[in-house]
Motif scaffolding. Sequence first.
Motif, short mmCIF file in Angstrom:
data_model
loop_
_atom_site.label_atom_id
_atom_site.label_comp_id
_atom_site.label_asym_id
_atom_site.label_seq_id
_atom_site.Cartn_x
_atom_site.Cartn_y
_atom_site.Cartn_z
N UNK A 22 0.72 -1.18 -0.17
CA UNK A 22 0.19 0.06 -0.06
C UNK A 22 0.81 1.33 0.07
N UNK A 23 2.03 1.37 0.00
CA UNK A 23 2.98 2.62 -0.34
C UNK A 23 2.68 3.14 -1.58
N UNK A 24 2.44 4.26 -1.52
CA UNK A 24 2.34 5.11 -2.84
C UNK A 24 3.72 5.54 -3.65
N UNK A 25 3.81 5.06 -4.88
CA UNK A 25 5.12 5.53 -5.58
C UNK A 25 4.78 6.31 -6.43
N UNK A 26 3.70 6.85 -6.71
CA UNK A 26 3.61 7.78 -7.78
C UNK A 26 1.89 8.11 -7.90
#
Length: 117
Positions: A22-26
């Motif tokens: 769930x980590x947002x990269x973009x």
Amino acid sequence: MSHASADDAAAPVVGEALSGDGVSYGRSEVRLRGAADDLDALAATVRSAAARVVAELGEPLSASITRLELALNGAEASVAALLSLDAGSGPGELARASEAFQMRTGLTAGTPVVRAD
């Protein structure tokens, strides 16, 4: 890539690249140009949001995208058809990214396109 969503003409279509945890990269938000029920405008906006978030990721992260999830208030299959994607081949797939879609967005051809949960 997580999903694109549109509730009405005022809501943006959102393209977001998320990791498995769930980590947002973009993230990219693109305003819908047209009425909320205009599927052609929605498809163009989805394509634009996808292209922007893939460009934001850059190499090598963009090559690691495992699926494109669409959350479009029931219009997912219609929009997928308008995007000139290839037929889906796996369970739950609406389609797969085509070579033409790859050229327009940078999303690797063959990437599964699914309805978001």
